[in-house]
Scaffold this motif. Structure first.
Motif, mmCIF file in Angstrom:
data_model
loop_
_atom_site.group_PDB
_atom_site.id
_atom_site.type_symbol
_atom_site.label_atom_id
_atom_site.label_comp_id
_atom_site.label_asym_id
_atom_site.label_seq_id
_atom_site.Cartn_x
_atom_site.Cartn_y
_atom_site.Cartn_z
ATOM 1 N N ILE A 42 45.777 29.989 36.966
ATOM 2 C CA ILE A 42 44.372 30.315 37.223
ATOM 3 C C ILE A 42 44.040 31.701 36.698
ATOM 4 N N LEU A 43 44.994 32.628 36.756
ATOM 5 C CA LEU A 43 44.684 33.970 36.255
ATOM 6 C C LEU A 43 44.487 33.947 34.738
ATOM 7 N N LEU A 47 41.017 35.204 33.017
ATOM 8 C CA LEU A 47 40.917 36.098 31.869
ATOM 9 C C LEU A 47 40.027 35.487 30.796
ATOM 10 N N ALA A 48 40.276 34.193 30.462
ATOM 11 C CA ALA A 48 39.500 33.541 29.403
ATOM 12 C C ALA A 48 38.027 33.482 29.783
ATOM 13 N N GLY A 49 37.740 33.076 31.040
ATOM 14 C CA GLY A 49 36.350 33.012 31.491
ATOM 15 C C GLY A 49 35.715 34.385 31.468
ATOM 16 N N GLY A 50 36.495 35.413 31.822
ATOM 17 C CA GLY A 50 35.987 36.779 31.797
ATOM 18 C C GLY A 50 35.620 37.218 30.391
ATOM 19 N N PHE A 87 35.844 25.174 37.374
ATOM 20 C CA PHE A 87 36.791 24.074 37.520
ATOM 21 C C PHE A 87 38.239 24.532 37.416
ATOM 22 N N MET A 88 38.485 25.580 36.614
ATOM 23 C CA MET A 88 39.881 25.932 36.388
ATOM 24 C C MET A 88 40.316 27.191 37.121
ATOM 25 N N PHE A 89 39.387 28.054 37.488
ATOM 26 C CA PHE A 89 39.797 29.274 38.172
ATOM 27 C C PHE A 89 39.516 29.207 39.668
ATOM 28 N N VAL A 258 31.138 25.014 46.648
ATOM 29 C CA VAL A 258 31.103 26.467 46.827
ATOM 30 C C VAL A 258 31.799 26.846 48.131
ATOM 31 N N TYR A 259 31.861 25.900 49.076
ATOM 32 C CA TYR A 259 32.615 26.198 50.297
ATOM 33 C C TYR A 259 34.101 25.992 50.088
ATOM 34 N N ILE A 260 34.478 25.136 49.120
ATOM 35 C CA ILE A 260 35.890 25.079 48.740
ATOM 36 C C ILE A 260 36.304 26.452 48.239
ATOM 37 N N MET A 261 35.388 27.111 47.507
ATOM 38 C CA MET A 261 35.726 28.410 46.959
ATOM 39 C C MET A 261 35.781 29.465 48.059
ATOM 40 N N VAL A 262 34.827 29.413 48.996
ATOM 41 C CA VAL A 262 34.634 30.573 49.845
ATOM 42 C C VAL A 262 35.245 30.427 51.233
#
Lengths: 542, 211, 126
Positions: A42-43, A47-50, A87-89, A258-262
């Motif tokens: 994921i990191l 990086l790629a998304g960043g 989806f990936m991070f 978004v709740y999966i994320m947060v």
């Protein structure tokens, strides 16, 4: 150190050096190693998304076409930024990394319920990522939401990208399923439901959403594929389909997501604040029920993404009212965290700093959400930078900061080393200052009417855009700094971590750092919930 | 624990992180959760069906009459019977009767094959009359047929996956692996197969009868 | 089995799955087949808008019987019940939310006939 720790014996062997070589990592069924495999993956995508985010911000630094001459390229950039980051991070972000690493440790189990399935879901994730990589040959330009009918007609490789999203979703389902069964079946003796750390509760609520919401988007994306490949006419208005139905089904998953994320980030904050305040978590049961309530409410608010997308007035009103309901359990959590700190003996260690930043940033995210849930104001704010800023405050200010906080807090446990506290604090300042510099101006831009997803803008938006771009670079440097500091400590760090450097009462700190292959040398016996603090902190600044 | 001996011929396999009774219940809960995700996979199609039926009631009625309900009912009976044999296979597994497991699972797989053959004839007749997406007559009942193909297609895919899963169970039973204290794969495979049946129980009246 | 004797003596039938007599399975199959015939027979009768309700009600009875007996749901612990009910509740929420929207849109037809309308408009403007 803690009296219960059994670290004096068994020196030397741990999960990191239990087996050696790349092959032992690729075939491991150890949840701790799989957590690390996820972390590295994921990191990479972070990086790629960043990079795509910074490319966009660079283009937007000045009005007019600078580095991007063709607007279509900008569409590709924001699509890839979204797909990579979502989806990936950040969907696998905390659950698959910290969840995998910590969950069995926290409940006193030797592993997750289905270790081989756990490894299998990582491989599915990698396959999905590779598929998405192949989609880059003709990169999609639909945005990460794949809205019909444009996604039916776009000439780019939507098919491959949606298939990749489906596969990534499958990985998420299997991880969630594994966690639910683990929490139900593998708790240590005495680990009753209300003795579970709040991170486990957060992970449980997340796992339920992962397992039960992801199939919906999976099927929706399959229908989109069928539409593109065969023309079945489910979403295509030319064949009598209703494109708004796609949005309904898409957001039925993508709002809970978004709740999966947060939610796991909430759990992380709930772990960090009591430890560094040396006080019991205020209202433990309220925090637990709030987690479950957020997971429940998340399923009935999805259409607030669609107020101006052609849904009826009645539906808009119903969903607006329901959406306000999210504020209640979320506010309960914020009050609990703040009350935990109240009159506590607070140590401002790096994880605690991130946790406090989280509470602030998430409050801004929550309050701006009210404007978007309100029908009249949303008509104005919809599809402007206001939405972009609100979203990034929840996801970056919430989930990403939560992940970084978790990485710092559990770093001694994961690596067996201590990181440089001063450098970590400098990175913290860069992250928080850079983040606010990026997104606070975007609230103003949105209110002034700057629409999102444009590569160019009129000159009057110039100043705020320039500030935002400068902030984005500071933010990027901050994250890079923080992660390099941790990587450096893990690889070359000299300071060995004790079993329980922060004096936490939670179970994962009662085993050695890093934990042995089997997690615990003796099956732990649990007698209390993990927040019975009351002693001053003996934490030393390393 | 430190025996160097190979996997025992009978009895639960050794798992390092939980005892065999927990492993059985964990596997079953895991399978039920997986079935929950499968229900939600189909839930999307049921929702789409409901909303398009509301939009185009006449088209759905007409489209439904275009399907052969006798074939549909035959397939329902075939699947119900296969579910029955799958349930008996679990019963045989519970009693450690591996020979019976082989026979009953074999019959279940055969029923799955019969179902697919009948389905194949239905599809090919639709194709020959030009009712496939992209063909001339498709537009006549486009919403109904679109969902018909998606629903039955996804269901058929599940039949195929289920047959694969049961074949794995059958091979294990041939090796005499199951006993009264270890029959988890039979139960897991049968649960999946019952889901295939459950979905069809709804698809049959929805598509062939009411429309 | 030498290396997990502690678990195999604990693993009697009461701790694993429930055993149901053959007659129950047989009767369940017969009931299911009869209900299938009833489903077909009932579809010949016109209940108007209730057609689909009746069909789905019979299907749900059948599905309930399959789940309860063939799948042993009747003998499972409550947590499995919860995870069976949860997706069904979500299905209804999903349908409910969408049915709050689509039928209350002013006239669905206007969404399909927009191109024709704009053509007329541009014609009058000219």
């Amino acid at each position: 150190m803690n009296a219960h720790s059994d670290t004096a014996h068994h020196e030397g062997k741990n999960y990191l050096n239990h087996e050696r070589g790349l092959w032992s990592w690729l075939t491991t069924t150890d949840h701790k190693r799989i957590g690390l495999l996820y972390l590295y993956s994921i990191l990479t995508f972070f990086l790629a998304g960043g990079v795509f985010a910074l490319l966009m911000r660079t283009e937007l630094a000045r009005a007019g076409a600078d580095i991007i001459q063709n607007p279509e390229v900008y569409n590709v950039y924001f699509t890839l930024h979204g797909v990579l980051m979502i989806f990936m991070f950040i969907v696998p972000g905390i659950p698959a990394t910290m969840g995998n690493f910590l969950l069995p440790l926290m409940i006193g189990a030797k592993d997750v319920a289905f270790p081989r399935l756990n490894l299998f879901s990582w491989y599915i994730y990698v396959i999905g990522a590779v598929m998405a990589g192949f989609a880059l040959i003709h990169p999609p330009d639909t945005g990460w939401t794949f809205y019909a009918p444009y996604s039916i007609k776009s000439g780019s490789s939507v098919v491959l990208m949606t298939a990749a999203a489906f596969v990534l979703g499958f990985s998420s389902i299997l991880t969630g399923l594994n966690f639910i069964v683990t929490i139900h079946k593998l708790r240590a003796p005495g680990m009753t439901w209300f003795r579970l750390p709040v991170f486990v509760w957060g992970t449980y609520a997340t796992a339920v959403i992962q397992t039960l919401a992801t199939p919906v988007v999976g099927m929706t994306l399959v229908l989109l594929l069928m539409e593109r490949v065969m023309g079945v006419g489910v979403f295509n208005p030319d064949l009598g389909g209703d494109p708004v139905l796609f949005e309904h089904l898409f957001w039925f998953y993508s709002h809970p997501v978004v709740y999966i994320m947060v939610l796991p980030a909430f759990g992380v904050i709930g772990e960090i604040i009591p430890v560094f305040s040396r006080k019991p978590l205020f209202g433990y049961k309220a925090v637990v029920f709030a987690s479950v309530a957020i997971a429940g409410v998340s399923f009935i608010v999805w259409a607030h993404h669609m107020f101006v997308a052609g849904i009826s007035d009645t539906a808009a009103k119903v969903f607006s009212i329901l959406t306000f309901g999210v504020a209640i359990p979320t506010a309960v959590k914020v009050f609990n965290w703040v009350s935990t700190m109240y009159k506590g003996s607070i140590t401002f260690a790096t994880p605690m700093l991130y946790a406090i930043a989280f509470v602030f940033l998430f409050m801004i995210a929550g309050t701006t959400g009210i404007y978007l849930a309100t029908l009249a104001t949303d008509v104005f704010y919809h599809d402007t930078y206001f939405v972009v800023a609100h979203f990034h405050y929840t996801i970056q200010g919430g989930a990403v900061i939560g992940l970084i906080a978790a990485l710092h807090f559990w770093f001694p446990k994961m690596s067996g080393k201590m990181y440089n506290e001063t450098l970590a604090k400098i990175a913290f300042v860069l992250v928080v200052v850079g983040f606010n510099l990026t997104f606070l101006p975007q609230f103003v831009l949105g209110m002034e009417g700057m629409p999102r997803r444009y590569y160019d803008y009129p000159p009057e938006f110039q100043t705020l855009h320039t500030i935002s771009t400068i902030g984005a670079f500071i933010n990027g440097i901050g994250y890079t700094w923080a992660l390099l500091n941790l990587a450096f400590a893990a690889l070359f760090g000299k300071v060995k971590a004790p079993a329980n450097p922060f004096n936490s009462l939670s179970l994962e700190w009662q085993t050695s750092s890093p934990p042995p292959h089997e997690n615990f040398h003796t099956v732990p016996e649990v007698t209390d919930y993990p927040y019975a603090y009351g002693r001053p902190l003996s934490y030393e600044n390393h | 624990m430190s025996h160097a001996s190979a996997q025992p011929l009978k009895g639960p396999p050794h798992i390092h992180h939980m005892d065999s009774v927990t492993a059985y219940h964990a596997a079953k809960l895991g399978m039920w959760l997986f079935l929950a995700t499968e229900i939600l996979l189909f839930a999307v199609l049921f929702t789409a069906f409901a909303i398009y039926r509301w939009y185009n009631l006449e088209e759905f009625h007409a489209g439904s009459h275009h399907l052969n309900w006798i074939l549909g009912m035959t397939n329902t009976a075939v699947l119900l019977f296969s579910s029955f044999t799958a349930a008996l296979a679990v019963d045989a597994g519970q009693k450690g009767n591996n020979k019976a497991v082989v026979k009953l699972v074999g019959v279940t797989i055969a029923c799955g094959a019969i179902f697919l053959i009948i389905k194949y004839f239905e599809y090919s007749s639709k194709y020959h009359h030009g009712y496939f997406p992209g063909q001339a007559n498709y537009l006549e009942f486009k919403n109904f047929l679109g969902l018909y193909y998606c629903m039955t297609g996804l269901h058929a895919l599940h039949v195929i996956i289920g047959m694969g899963l049961l074949t794995w169970v059958l091979l294990k039973a041939k090796k005499d692996r199951f006993s009264h204290d270890y029959y988890t794969p039979v139960e897991i495979g049968a649960l999946y197969w019952h889901l295939v049946d459950l979905i069809w129980i709804y698809l049959f009246p929805l598509l062939y009868l009411v429309g | 089995m030498a290396h997990n004797s502690h678990s195999s003596h604990a693993a009697d039938h009461s701790e694993l799955g429930h055993i149901i007599p053959f007659a129950v399975y047989r009767n369940v199959l017969i009931i299911l087949l009869i209900l299938t015939i009833i489903t077909v027979a009932v579809s010949r009768v016109d209940f108007g808008v209730l057609n689909i309700v009746v069909a789905m009600a019979i299907a749900s009875v059948k599905a309930g019987i399959v789940a309860a007996y063939f799948m042993h749901l009747k003998y499972e612990n409550p947590i499995i019940w919860i995870y069976v009910l949860f997706p069904i509740i979500l299905l209804f929420l999903m349908m409910g939310g969408i049915f709050v929207d689509n039928p209350t849109r002013r006239d669905p037809k206007i969404y399909y006939e927009v191109p024709a309308a704009t053509e007329n408009q541009s014609a009058t403007n000219h």
